[in-house]
Motif scaffolding. Structure first.
Motif, PDB file in Angstrom:
ATOM      1  N   ILE A 134       4.625  98.783 -50.931  1.00 57.23           N
ATOM      2  CA  ILE A 134       3.477  99.040 -51.794  1.00 57.23           C
ATOM      3  C   ILE A 134       2.376  99.585 -50.897  1.00 57.23           C
ATOM      4  CG2 ILE A 134       1.852  98.114 -53.468  1.00 57.23           C
ATOM      5  CD1 ILE A 134       4.870  98.085 -54.286  1.00 57.23           C
ATOM      6  N   ASP A 135       2.087 100.858 -51.080  1.00 57.14           N
ATOM      7  CA  ASP A 135       1.099 101.519 -50.238  1.00 57.14           C
ATOM      8  C   ASP A 135      -0.308 101.316 -50.774  1.00 57.14           C
ATOM      9  OD1 ASP A 135       0.058 103.260 -48.234  1.00 57.14           O
ATOM     10  OD2 ASP A 135      -0.061 104.853 -49.731  1.00 57.14           O
ATOM     11  N   LEU A 191       0.681 101.981 -54.873  1.00 51.21           N
ATOM     12  CA  LEU A 191       1.844 102.738 -55.323  1.00 51.21           C
ATOM     13  C   LEU A 191       3.096 102.218 -54.626  1.00 51.21           C
ATOM     14  CD1 LEU A 191      -0.637 104.934 -54.530  1.00 51.21           C
ATOM     15  CD2 LEU A 191       0.946 106.493 -55.644  1.00 51.21           C
ATOM     16  N   ALA A 192       4.208 102.202 -55.357  1.00 48.94           N
ATOM     17  CA  ALA A 192       5.509 101.873 -54.769  1.00 48.94           C
ATOM     18  C   ALA A 192       6.090 103.148 -54.176  1.00 48.94           C
ATOM     19  CB  ALA A 192       6.436 101.300 -55.833  1.00 48.94           C
ATOM     20  N   VAL A 193       6.289 103.154 -52.851  1.00 45.00           N
ATOM     21  CA  VAL A 193       6.747 104.366 -52.155  1.00 45.00           C
ATOM     22  C   VAL A 193       7.837 104.022 -51.145  1.00 45.00           C
ATOM     23  CG1 VAL A 193       4.455 105.416 -52.399  1.00 45.00           C
ATOM     24  CG2 VAL A 193       5.029 104.184 -50.303  1.00 45.00           C
ATOM     25  N   SER A 222      17.004  94.401 -59.828  1.00 49.30           N
ATOM     26  CA  SER A 222      17.555  95.734 -60.095  1.00 49.30           C
ATOM     27  C   SER A 222      16.470  96.598 -60.708  1.00 49.30           C
ATOM     28  CB  SER A 222      18.764  95.662 -61.027  1.00 49.30           C
ATOM     29  OG  SER A 222      18.398  95.165 -62.308  1.00 49.30           O
ATOM     30  N   GLY A 223      16.731  97.899 -60.713  1.00 51.71           N
ATOM     31  CA  GLY A 223      15.771  98.857 -61.259  1.00 51.71           C
ATOM     32  C   GLY A 223      15.920 100.183 -60.547  1.00 51.71           C
ATOM     33  N   THR A 224      15.125 101.143 -60.966  1.00 46.15           N
ATOM     34  CA  THR A 224      15.124 102.459 -60.336  1.00 46.15           C
ATOM     35  C   THR A 224      13.679 102.875 -60.079  1.00 46.15           C
ATOM     36  OG1 THR A 224      17.133 103.083 -61.548  1.00 46.15           O
ATOM     37  CG2 THR A 224      15.863 104.863 -60.548  1.00 46.15           C
ATOM     38  N   TRP A 225      13.448 103.362 -58.873  1.00 55.31           N
ATOM     39  CA  TRP A 225      12.100 103.799 -58.486  1.00 55.31           C
ATOM     40  C   TRP A 225      12.161 105.193 -57.890  1.00 55.31           C
ATOM     41  CZ3 TRP A 225      14.084  98.979 -57.738  1.00 55.31           C
ATOM     42  CH2 TRP A 225      13.370  97.889 -58.294  1.00 55.31           C
ATOM     43  N   VAL A 226      11.227 106.036 -58.274  1.00 56.93           N
ATOM     44  CA  VAL A 226      11.088 107.356 -57.675  1.00 56.93           C
ATOM     45  C   VAL A 226       9.798 107.351 -56.864  1.00 56.93           C
ATOM     46  CG1 VAL A 226      10.860 109.827 -58.066  1.00 56.93           C
ATOM     47  CG2 VAL A 226      12.326 108.454 -59.570  1.00 56.93           C
ATOM     48  N   SER A 227       9.927 107.522 -55.564  1.00 56.56           N
ATOM     49  CA  SER A 227       8.753 107.510 -54.687  1.00 56.56           C
ATOM     50  C   SER A 227       7.957 108.797 -54.871  1.00 56.56           C
ATOM     51  CB  SER A 227       9.189 107.376 -53.230  1.00 56.56           C
ATOM     52  OG  SER A 227       8.102 107.618 -52.354  1.00 56.56           O
ATOM     53  N   PRO A 228       6.696 108.709 -55.276  1.00 52.78           N
ATOM     54  CA  PRO A 228       5.918 109.927 -55.538  1.00 52.78           C
ATOM     55  C   PRO A 228       5.622 110.736 -54.283  1.00 52.78           C
ATOM     56  CG  PRO A 228       4.487 108.006 -55.649  1.00 52.78           C
ATOM     57  CD  PRO A 228       5.893 107.497 -55.540  1.00 52.78           C
ATOM     58  N   ILE A 257      -0.749  87.282 -59.615  1.00 55.72           N
ATOM     59  CA  ILE A 257      -1.333  88.025 -60.728  1.00 55.72           C
ATOM     60  C   ILE A 257      -1.082  87.309 -62.043  1.00 55.72           C
ATOM     61  CG2 ILE A 257      -1.293  90.193 -62.013  1.00 55.72           C
ATOM     62  CD1 ILE A 257      -2.616  90.395 -59.270  1.00 55.72           C
ATOM     63  N   SER A 258       0.162  86.920 -62.285  1.00 55.67           N
ATOM     64  CA  SER A 258       0.503  86.232 -63.531  1.00 55.67           C
ATOM     65  C   SER A 258       1.766  85.418 -63.321  1.00 55.67           C
ATOM     66  CB  SER A 258       0.717  87.246 -64.650  1.00 55.67           C
ATOM     67  OG  SER A 258       1.110  86.618 -65.844  1.00 55.67           O
ATOM     68  N   GLY A 259       1.716  84.144 -63.660  1.00 58.03           N
ATOM     69  CA  GLY A 259       2.887  83.287 -63.484  1.00 58.03           C
ATOM     70  C   GLY A 259       3.319  83.242 -62.038  1.00 58.03           C
ATOM     71  N   THR A 260       4.571  83.639 -61.783  1.00 58.07           N
ATOM     72  CA  THR A 260       5.078  83.660 -60.411  1.00 58.07           C
ATOM     73  C   THR A 260       4.969  85.041 -59.777  1.00 58.07           C
ATOM     74  OG1 THR A 260       7.316  84.135 -61.204  1.00 58.07           O
ATOM     75  CG2 THR A 260       6.727  81.808 -60.928  1.00 58.07           C
ATOM     76  N   CYS A 261       4.365  85.985 -60.471  1.00 58.32           N
ATOM     77  CA  CYS A 261       4.336  87.377 -60.010  1.00 58.32           C
ATOM     78  C   CYS A 261       3.083  87.682 -59.172  1.00 58.32           C
ATOM     79  CB  CYS A 261       4.376  88.332 -61.201  1.00 58.32           C
ATOM     80  SG  CYS A 261       5.850  88.160 -62.229  1.00 58.32           S
ATOM     81  N   ASN A 262       3.312  88.213 -57.975  1.00 51.66           N
ATOM     82  CA  ASN A 262       2.185  88.620 -57.151  1.00 51.66           C
ATOM     83  C   ASN A 262       1.931  90.124 -57.302  1.00 51.66           C
ATOM     84  OD1 ASN A 262       3.964  90.021 -55.449  1.00 51.66           O
ATOM     85  ND2 ASN A 262       4.062  88.369 -53.942  1.00 51.66           N
ATOM     86  N   THR A 263       0.997  90.631 -56.533  1.00 51.20           N
ATOM     87  CA  THR A 263       0.596  92.029 -56.687  1.00 51.20           C
ATOM     88  C   THR A 263       1.750  92.980 -56.404  1.00 51.20           C
ATOM     89  OG1 THR A 263      -1.558  91.335 -55.811  1.00 51.20           O
ATOM     90  CG2 THR A 263      -1.212  93.697 -56.111  1.00 51.20           C
ATOM     91  N   ARG A 264       2.481  92.740 -55.321  1.00 50.23           N
ATOM     92  CA  ARG A 264       3.605  93.622 -54.979  1.00 50.23           C
ATOM     93  C   ARG A 264       4.610  93.670 -56.126  1.00 50.23           C
ATOM     94  NH1 ARG A 264       7.268  95.907 -51.317  1.00 50.23           N
ATOM     95  NH2 ARG A 264       9.411  95.399 -51.849  1.00 50.23           N
ATOM     96  N   GLU A 265       4.966  92.520 -56.637  1.00 47.47           N
ATOM     97  CA  GLU A 265       5.974  92.459 -57.696  1.00 47.47           C
ATOM     98  C   GLU A 265       5.487  93.128 -58.980  1.00 47.47           C
ATOM     99  OE1 GLU A 265       7.637  88.271 -55.818  1.00 47.47           O
ATOM    100  OE2 GLU A 265       6.097  88.291 -57.381  1.00 47.47           O
ATOM    101  N   THR A 266       4.195  93.000 -59.244  1.00 46.45           N
ATOM    102  CA  THR A 266       3.612  93.629 -60.428  1.00 46.45           C
ATOM    103  C   THR A 266       3.675  95.146 -60.322  1.00 46.45           C
ATOM    104  OG1 THR A 266       2.123  91.743 -60.724  1.00 46.45           O
ATOM    105  CG2 THR A 266       1.536  93.778 -61.859  1.00 46.45           C
ATOM    106  N   VAL A 267       3.360  95.689 -59.135  1.00 41.94           N
ATOM    107  CA  VAL A 267       3.415  97.133 -58.943  1.00 41.94           C
ATOM    108  C   VAL A 267       4.856  97.635 -59.016  1.00 41.94           C
ATOM    109  CG1 VAL A 267       2.924  99.032 -57.345  1.00 41.94           C
ATOM    110  CG2 VAL A 267       1.283  97.170 -57.607  1.00 41.94           C
ATOM    111  N   LEU A 268       5.796  96.882 -58.443  1.00 37.29           N
ATOM    112  CA  LEU A 268       7.202  97.285 -58.514  1.00 37.29           C
ATOM    113  C   LEU A 268       7.659  97.392 -59.968  1.00 37.29           C
ATOM    114  CD1 LEU A 268       8.813  95.212 -55.618  1.00 37.29           C
ATOM    115  CD2 LEU A 268       8.677  97.712 -55.761  1.00 37.29           C
ATOM    116  N   LYS A 269       7.249  96.443 -60.776  1.00 39.49           N
ATOM    117  CA  LYS A 269       7.650  96.482 -62.179  1.00 39.49           C
ATOM    118  C   LYS A 269       6.950  97.618 -62.912  1.00 39.49           C
ATOM    119  CE  LYS A 269       8.697  93.557 -66.122  1.00 39.49           C
ATOM    120  NZ  LYS A 269       8.703  92.202 -66.691  1.00 39.49           N
TER     121      LYS A 269
END
Length: 206
Positions: free
Chosen positions: A112-113, A147-149, A92-98, A64-76
């Motif tokens: 990434i669903d 979505l990140a789930v 690191s980070g915090t994610w709440v699965s919807p 998607i941009s630089g070294t970032c792919n789709t999965r990494e972009t959605v995670l961010k």
């Protein structure tokens, strides 16, 4: 339509990667009224054949941009205080699965669903697309398709539609249905009668 989706996706991705992130949900979720209008306009048809389907026909994940792919972009995009390394992997980070409301602090616990599963798309119109069009669908950052789930919740969903699987968190059914009909509308995909019944019921919870 596909070319405009690609252009919008690239614009969004550069914004996502270059600015502080506040949004914790996918873009493009319609209002309830709009979603009901979308649903009423979708073509109802029997599911097509699974013959010829392969995930390889929906290339993912793309850069998607630089070294970032789709999965990494959605995670961010979907996480809070996400830190990535030089390779764009989230450290690191915090994610709440919807889907289930679970909170995670390791990216490895998340999938990434594809909201509308790739095989569902295949059986509802994508079998006639080009590989480039299927790649756009599989990496769509413009519409509420990724979505990140929680990983095992995603595994339980597999390739099911809403007639066979709903998020464990019933308070999310409204949003889930609104996103589903938006994606099916944008990509001119059909729905089955059972799918329409399930979506109608879910939109009634809004």
């Amino acid at each position: 339509m596909f070319s405009s989706i690609v252009a919008s996706a690239l614009l969004l991705s550069s914004t996502v990667l270059g600015a502080p992130l506040e949004r914790r949900s996918p873009p493009g979720i319609p209002t309830t009224a709009t979603a009901k209008s979308y649903l009423a306009a979708l073509t109802v048809a029997a599911a097509g054949s699974q013959d010829g389907y392969s995930r390889d026909l929906f290339p993912t994940w793309i850069t998607i941009s630089g070294t970032c792919n789709t999965r990494e972009t959605v995670l961010k995009r979907d996480g809070t205080d996400v830190v990535v390394n030089a390779a764009c992997a989230a450290t690191s980070g915090t994610w709440v699965s919807p889907y289930d409301g679970a909170t995670w602090t390791a990216a490895s616990d998340l999938d990434i669903d594809h909201l509308v599963p790739l095989s569902n798309a295949w059986k509802s119109g994508a079998s006639a697309w080009t590989t480039a069009q299927r790649q756009t669908f599989a990496n769509d950052l413009t519409n509420p398709q990724l979505l990140a789930v929680t990983d095992n919740v995603n595994e339980s969903k597999s390739d099911s539609g809403p007639e066979d699987w709903k998020p464990p968190l019933s308070s999310y059914w409204c949003t889930y249905a609104k996103m589903w009909v938006k994606v099916k509308t944008v990509y001119d995909l059909t729905i089955t009668s059972a799918e329409k019944t399930a979506l109608t019921s879910m939109l009634d919870t809004c």
